[in-house]
Design a protein around this motif. Structure first.
Motif, mmCIF file in Angstrom:
data_model
loop_
_atom_site.group_PDB
_atom_site.id
_atom_site.type_symbol
_atom_site.label_atom_id
_atom_site.label_comp_id
_atom_site.label_asym_id
_atom_site.label_seq_id
_atom_site.Cartn_x
_atom_site.Cartn_y
_atom_site.Cartn_z
ATOM 1 N N ILE A 60 -2.859 -24.161 24.368
ATOM 2 C CA ILE A 60 -1.609 -25.145 25.379
ATOM 3 C C ILE A 60 -0.875 -24.458 25.999
ATOM 4 O O ILE A 60 0.096 -24.467 25.303
ATOM 5 N N PHE A 61 -0.936 -25.019 27.128
ATOM 6 C CA PHE A 61 0.082 -24.871 28.137
ATOM 7 C C PHE A 61 1.593 -25.557 27.124
ATOM 8 O O PHE A 61 1.700 -26.180 25.778
ATOM 9 N N ALA A 62 2.284 -24.577 27.073
ATOM 10 C CA ALA A 62 3.562 -24.771 26.320
ATOM 11 C C ALA A 62 3.808 -24.493 25.082
ATOM 12 O O ALA A 62 5.035 -24.880 24.651
ATOM 13 N N ASP A 63 2.719 -23.854 24.070
ATOM 14 C CA ASP A 63 3.063 -23.055 22.950
ATOM 15 C C ASP A 63 3.076 -21.873 23.287
ATOM 16 O O ASP A 63 3.387 -20.973 24.625
ATOM 17 N N THR A 64 3.649 -21.703 22.347
ATOM 18 C CA THR A 64 4.208 -20.270 22.074
ATOM 19 C C THR A 64 3.510 -19.250 21.905
ATOM 20 O O THR A 64 2.852 -19.184 20.603
ATOM 21 N N VAL A 65 2.923 -17.859 22.172
ATOM 22 C CA VAL A 65 1.957 -16.889 21.596
ATOM 23 C C VAL A 65 2.274 -15.811 21.131
ATOM 24 O O VAL A 65 3.265 -15.275 22.222
#
Length: 178
Positions: A60-65
């Motif tokens: 999801i947008f704003a998650d860190t991957v």
């Protein structure tokens, strides 16, 4: 309310930022073992491990991957630049952050960005064609992070996915839908 002049100014600022980020490069050669001459896979940069399976993650947008080798990516949720929109779609901006917790320098030009909205490619502002864009060249040293803004025109701000492809192998796709 934003005018066409505001959108044009945003495009110019993005283009100036892209030019400012370009300029330096570093070539990293694999280390070899003196006794065998075999390359050590642990010293190769992201995407050059021939036998390793590519990493492909969705977030999801704003998650860190974390894609691999200590490289983490974040794409902020797109925000409208011009709320009126046009026949070409809605102008948006989003932040992209690259963090390097690995041991080797990472260059942002290893990242290719593609945007899809409502099943159609988005057009990156300052780049005349819809499709993929390689980020400007800028080193991210170990223990450092780099943030940049990217503007685009999309068909539907509520249906956007942004894919960051690392050296043509590892990828992270960010979307507003789980």
């Amino acid at each position: 309310m934003y005018t066409t002049r505001h959108v044009a100014l945003a495009c110019c600022l993005i283009a100036v930022g892209a030019v400012a980020l370009s300029g330096c490069t570093q070539s990293v050669a694999p280390e070899t073992e003196p006794s065998t001459g075999v390359s050590s896979a642990s010293t190769l940069p992201v995407g050059e491990l021939g036998d390793a399976d590519p990493v492909s993650k969705v977030a999801i947008f704003a998650d860190t991957v974390e894609v691999s080798d200590g490289i983490s990516l974040v794409v902020a949720k797109p925000e409208p630049i011009d709320t009126a929109g046009t026949s070409a779609g809605v102008a948006i901006k989003m932040g992209i952050e690259v963090e390097n917790s690995g041991e080797e320098e990472f260059d942002t030009s290893f990242i290719t960005v593609s945007i899809i909205s409502a099943g159609e490619p988005g057009t990156i502002l300052g780049y005349e064609n819809a499709g993929d864009l390689t980020l400007p060249q800028a080193p991210v040293e170990p223990g450092q992070r780099m943030a940049m803004n990217l503007g685009a025109t999309v068909k539907d701000i509520d249906d956007v996915s942004v894919t960051l492809l690392i050296k043509g192998a590892d990828s992270a796709t960010f979307t507003n839908r789980p």
